[in-house]
Design a protein around this motif. Sequence first.
Motif, mmCIF file in Angstrom:
data_model
loop_
_atom_site.group_PDB
_atom_site.id
_atom_site.type_symbol
_atom_site.label_atom_id
_atom_site.label_comp_id
_atom_site.label_asym_id
_atom_site.label_seq_id
_atom_site.Cartn_x
_atom_site.Cartn_y
_atom_site.Cartn_z
ATOM 1 N N TRP A 142 7.497 -54.756 17.682
ATOM 2 C CA TRP A 142 8.297 -55.720 16.943
ATOM 3 C C TRP A 142 8.848 -56.758 17.917
ATOM 4 O O TRP A 142 9.501 -56.416 18.894
ATOM 5 C CB TRP A 142 9.441 -55.019 16.207
ATOM 6 C CG TRP A 142 8.942 -54.361 14.961
ATOM 7 C CD1 TRP A 142 8.574 -53.056 14.804
ATOM 8 C CD2 TRP A 142 8.701 -55.001 13.708
ATOM 9 N NE1 TRP A 142 8.120 -52.833 13.528
ATOM 10 C CE2 TRP A 142 8.185 -54.007 12.830
ATOM 11 C CE3 TRP A 142 8.866 -56.300 13.239
ATOM 12 C CZ2 TRP A 142 7.844 -54.288 11.510
ATOM 13 C CZ3 TRP A 142 8.515 -56.578 11.932
ATOM 14 C CH2 TRP A 142 8.015 -55.583 11.080
ATOM 15 N N GLY A 145 8.697 -60.156 13.917
ATOM 16 C CA GLY A 145 7.382 -59.826 13.374
ATOM 17 C C GLY A 145 6.707 -58.748 14.193
ATOM 18 O O GLY A 145 7.089 -58.471 15.333
ATOM 19 N N SER A 162 -3.611 -51.891 12.042
ATOM 20 C CA SER A 162 -2.402 -52.523 11.516
ATOM 21 C C SER A 162 -2.700 -53.358 10.288
ATOM 22 O O SER A 162 -3.835 -53.788 10.056
ATOM 23 C CB SER A 162 -1.761 -53.420 12.586
ATOM 24 O OG SER A 162 -2.633 -54.485 12.937
ATOM 25 N N THR A 163 -1.660 -53.574 9.516
ATOM 26 C CA THR A 163 -1.677 -54.516 8.405
ATOM 27 C C THR A 163 -0.244 -54.899 8.100
ATOM 28 O O THR A 163 0.630 -54.027 8.007
ATOM 29 C CB THR A 163 -2.353 -53.919 7.157
ATOM 30 O OG1 THR A 163 -2.376 -54.899 6.107
ATOM 31 C CG2 THR A 163 -1.632 -52.692 6.642
ATOM 32 N N GLY A 164 0.032 -56.184 8.001
ATOM 33 C CA GLY A 164 1.378 -56.634 7.672
ATOM 34 C C GLY A 164 2.418 -56.107 8.638
ATOM 35 O O GLY A 164 2.405 -56.429 9.830
ATOM 36 N N THR A 165 3.317 -55.268 8.140
ATOM 37 C CA THR A 165 4.413 -54.744 8.947
ATOM 38 C C THR A 165 4.196 -53.281 9.330
ATOM 39 O O THR A 165 5.161 -52.575 9.658
ATOM 40 C CB THR A 165 5.745 -54.862 8.184
ATOM 41 O OG1 THR A 165 5.655 -54.120 6.947
ATOM 42 C CG2 THR A 165 6.072 -56.311 7.875
ATOM 43 N N ARG A 176 1.722 -46.842 -1.284
ATOM 44 C CA ARG A 176 1.877 -47.709 -2.461
ATOM 45 C C ARG A 176 2.778 -47.078 -3.514
ATOM 46 O O ARG A 176 3.333 -47.780 -4.358
ATOM 47 C CB ARG A 176 0.502 -48.039 -3.042
ATOM 48 C CG ARG A 176 -0.254 -49.031 -2.177
ATOM 49 C CD ARG A 176 -1.653 -49.314 -2.679
ATOM 50 N NE ARG A 176 -2.176 -50.531 -2.056
ATOM 51 C CZ ARG A 176 -3.406 -50.990 -2.195
ATOM 52 N NH1 ARG A 176 -4.281 -50.320 -2.948
ATOM 53 N NH2 ARG A 176 -3.788 -52.109 -1.602
ATOM 54 N N THR A 235 6.851 -48.895 11.314
ATOM 55 C CA THR A 235 7.173 -49.761 10.189
ATOM 56 C C THR A 235 8.330 -50.670 10.571
ATOM 57 O O THR A 235 8.860 -50.592 11.679
ATOM 58 C CB THR A 235 7.549 -48.939 8.943
ATOM 59 O OG1 THR A 235 8.881 -48.409 9.113
ATOM 60 C CG2 THR A 235 6.575 -47.799 8.701
ATOM 61 N N LYS A 236 8.743 -51.487 9.645
ATOM 62 C CA LYS A 236 9.885 -52.366 9.908
ATOM 63 C C LYS A 236 11.162 -51.574 10.079
ATOM 64 O O LYS A 236 12.058 -51.976 10.823
ATOM 65 C CB LYS A 236 10.040 -53.364 8.750
ATOM 66 C CG LYS A 236 11.096 -54.431 8.987
ATOM 67 C CD LYS A 236 11.096 -55.448 7.854
ATOM 68 C CE LYS A 236 12.111 -56.557 8.116
ATOM 69 N NZ LYS A 236 12.103 -57.565 7.022
#
Length: 255
Positions: free
Chosen positions: A42, A46, A95-98, A143, A173-174
């Motif tokens: 991070w 981002g 990875s994807t997104g966050t 999901r 994760t975030k």
Amino acid sequence: MCRLLGVVSKAPSRLTDTLSDMLEQFTELSGEHADGWGIAAWHDGGLTVVKEAVPAWSSQRYGEATETVTDAAITHIRLATPGLATEPNNTHPFSTGTLAFAHNGFFNPPDAIDELIDPDLLADAGGGTDSERYFLRVLSLLRTGDPVSAIAAAAADIRSRAEFASLNCLLLTKEALYAYTEEDPSSEVSQRRGPEFFRIRYLIEPGRVVVASTGFADSTPASSDRSIRWDVLPHRHVLEIRRSNLRVSVHRFPE
């Protein structure tokens, strides 16, 4: 097989500073685990991922990536499973997104859980590894669920459908860094490498929490009087390290 290193710190700092007592020894392991490296961190709000299909010890980009200022990161060095190509698309972290994910171990056949992965995610798979499929199954479960349950459920799916050596993984994760550990002690790799090879440890200190595979730094267990005291993450448990306050939780799942 691979090696894993993750850290969450109280304040952003260069990885070379946050892990100043460990990073050099970890990097030295890439003499054997020489089939690629990757760092997810991070940075400036981002998630950045840098990786190459070359040994970490020989890579200028690796040295640059370890200077990233971050409060949460995972680092992976790869020893490729025989038959799986050494190429960027097969290099961890995925990875994807966050979200970023790294695996230490293997399961066979690699497509054992393909029917459990959401079709749109499977269609976007970039490589051919079992490890990426593991990540895609975690993504499918995320999901409708939380990270702790998703990791444990994905591991259970693999356990029920495939032969495996280890399902050790890190998920960033975030909100948190997660670690999971499980091995098959009867696998050829575990028999050859011994009971310490797939062990996951974690270290809680005032300014940081570190989670790592073995082979470097001080492997002293928590009961020792040595200054660095690692705790061992039991098999089929998920370690959760919150970025906001360094709170550590260990979640157990039934046999």
